[in-house]
Design a protein around this motif. Sequence first.
Motif, PDB file in Angstrom:
ATOM      1  N   THR A  73      38.873   9.461  36.856  1.00  0.00           N
ATOM      2  CA  THR A  73      37.746   8.558  36.613  1.00  0.00           C
ATOM      3  C   THR A  73      37.650   7.539  37.756  1.00  0.00           C
ATOM      4  N   ASP A  74      38.766   7.312  38.434  1.00  0.00           N
ATOM      5  CA  ASP A  74      38.820   6.405  39.582  1.00  0.00           C
ATOM      6  C   ASP A  74      38.572   7.221  40.860  1.00  0.00           C
ATOM      7  N   LEU A  75      37.455   6.936  41.533  1.00  0.00           N
ATOM      8  CA  LEU A  75      37.080   7.725  42.718  1.00  0.00           C
ATOM      9  C   LEU A  75      38.162   7.702  43.793  1.00  0.00           C
ATOM     10  N   ASP A  76      38.815   6.558  43.988  1.00  0.00           N
ATOM     11  CA  ASP A  76      39.833   6.479  45.044  1.00  0.00           C
ATOM     12  C   ASP A  76      40.951   7.496  44.803  1.00  0.00           C
ATOM     13  N   LYS A  77      41.323   7.659  43.537  1.00  0.00           N
ATOM     14  CA  LYS A  77      42.397   8.624  43.235  1.00  0.00           C
ATOM     15  C   LYS A  77      41.912  10.057  43.474  1.00  0.00           C
ATOM     16  N   THR A  78      40.654  10.318  43.159  1.00  0.00           N
ATOM     17  CA  THR A  78      40.109  11.659  43.412  1.00  0.00           C
ATOM     18  C   THR A  78      40.109  11.943  44.913  1.00  0.00           C
ATOM     19  N   VAL A  79      39.648  10.964  45.685  1.00  0.00           N
ATOM     20  CA  VAL A  79      39.569  11.146  47.131  1.00  0.00           C
ATOM     21  C   VAL A  79      40.982  11.367  47.698  1.00  0.00           C
ATOM     22  N   ALA A  80      41.960  10.649  47.159  1.00  0.00           N
ATOM     23  CA  ALA A  80      43.336  10.824  47.637  1.00  0.00           C
ATOM     24  C   ALA A  80      43.832  12.245  47.343  1.00  0.00           C
ATOM     25  N   SER A  81      43.471  12.767  46.197  1.00  0.00           N
ATOM     26  CA  SER A  81      43.901  14.131  45.862  1.00  0.00           C
ATOM     27  C   SER A  81      43.226  15.150  46.779  1.00  0.00           C
TER      28      SER A  81
END
Length: 543
Positions: free
Chosen positions: A105-113
């Motif tokens: 739900t947190d875009l930063d975590k998605t981008v990191a993945s």
Amino acid sequence: MSASYDGIILGTGHNAQVLHAYLARSGLRVLSLDRATVPGGGLATEENQRRPGFRHNTHSFFHRAVTAMPWYRDLELHRHGARYVEPELNVALILPDGRSLQFWTDLDKTVASVAEFSAKDAATLRRWVDEFRPIVAQVMAPEAQSPPLPPDRRREILGRSALGRRLLVAAERSPIEFVTEEFENDVIRAGLLFFSGLREIDLRLKGFGHAIPAILAGPHKAQMCLGGSARLAQALVKDIEEHSGRIRCGVPLRAILTRNGKAVGVELSDGERVEAAGFVASGLNPQQTFLEMLDADAVSPTTRERAADFRYNLLAPLFALNVALREPPRYRAAEQRPELNQAFMVILGLERPEQFHAIVAAHERGQIPPTVMWGTCPTLFDASQAPPGGHTAFMWEKLPYALSGDSGRWDATQDAHGRDMLELWTRFAPNMEGAVLDRFTRSPLDTERALPNMRYGDLLVGSFANDQIGYHRPFPGAGCYRTPVSGLYLCGGSTHPGGNITGLCGYNAAAVVVADLGVRAWWDPPQVEDAWTRIGGGTSAVP
Ligand SMILES: Cc1cc2nc3c(=O)[nH]c(=O)nc-3n(C[C@H](O)[C@H](O)[C@H](O)COP(=O)(O)OP(=O)(O)OC[C@H]3O[C@@H](n4cnc5c(N)ncnc54)[C@H](O)[C@@H]3O)c2cc1C
């Protein structure tokens, strides 16, 4: 005629329920009728008869952005007991080598993945999300939440704003072209195509290039209803009944009655007739509504032809494996990444974008492709769906409605296929070997048996091919919820904006019905044209 109402609604799917609730709150006397024994259609939660206390969601489960829908607020569904959660690790694609692609739900975590696979793709994804956030909020959401505009008018108004023009350009490609041209890594490409395929858009179809960035940019992700999906239907029933609406289930229907070209009531299979002074609304599909329920002379040959030609999605049918467990799945990959055991939607068997072509080809041949499946363990987020210590889980797979041309073959095949899915699951989560207390499967044929409006097992109630979307869904002359028969309306997934648990078909239909009846709407029905004329500037940052 046995009784008289202002209006009658065929079916109690959630769209029909939303329509009913708005009309009941408008002071209209409305009756809903359904062949099923409980209301809710695709909102179903069933207790396992062999394992009491284990509750399985046999149709819809992942409810995207439901709590942000205008009807969820207007109908006070929270007050009526509906509760949703939106787990943070929303989607995880787990690879056989233990790596995983994670959507949070947190875009930063998605981008990191995503960056673990490709730094370039991570930057591209962020750019598309930034670009599409205002498009989703100011262009796409108002369009889904209003009766649609004629295609030429739509294009003309969209062309007046930068955001509108950007959407038109982004839409020109197909989802496959979008991921192939914008992203470089195969796992990212496959993961993104899965999102679009999940929503059953034909990935090869031009005109849907915006679908993937729109899903990524949406402010809400997959949500689940605490207590099970049926709890949402129960909350809707509470609102309907609180406003004197009437629901009758377990009543097979025979016909929509017409007089002098106007829909005036319904006949049940036992011969009982119920009168509707103002309208009849159908939550069923076009074939049921125009060919099965209406006399041939009540509609023109053109309308009958168009209803007969209404098409269903090749890829929409789902096969489901449901399990009752003594413990939740524990993924081997979680030894390195413990968060994976708390992932909401888990995708297994998917590694490369080419797998989609194999899946499409297998559907066209009526064969079972190599398994790509996704599912969850609801009890990780809601212990109430199993007895203390127990768990439920399921995996879904897109499989053809007819096996080698015959849907009847599913009855003899489904148990073995469920075993194959469980074997694959166990390869990723070895504890599944000893965890399963009970299991059962549901085939695409079972879907159609339970919900005949989902013809050929199409859970979206009709394809999104270009001529069956927006103003012309389900077909020209019956779009925008009105039909060629005076006083007869459509309100189910075969209308704009389409299937899935959005409630927006019923929400939009409510505005049209009250306007035609000359009843003042107690809510503020949005008009897409007004919303689009207020659109701000916006720029085109994506090359
Ligand atoms: C296995 C499965 C999984 C799904 N997963 C998801 C998901 O995770 N997320 C999501 O958003 N969507 C999901 N869906 C799709 C979603 O359930 C549907 O798109 C949605 O329910 C359609 O809503 P509706 O209001 O058009 O009517 P439906 O929910 O289809 O209800 C139609 C109603 O009409 C009644 N009916 C049908 N024929 C007749 C008749 N002849 N006479 C009287 N009554 C009749 C039925 O009994 C039913 O109550 C799933 C569907 C299935 C089958």
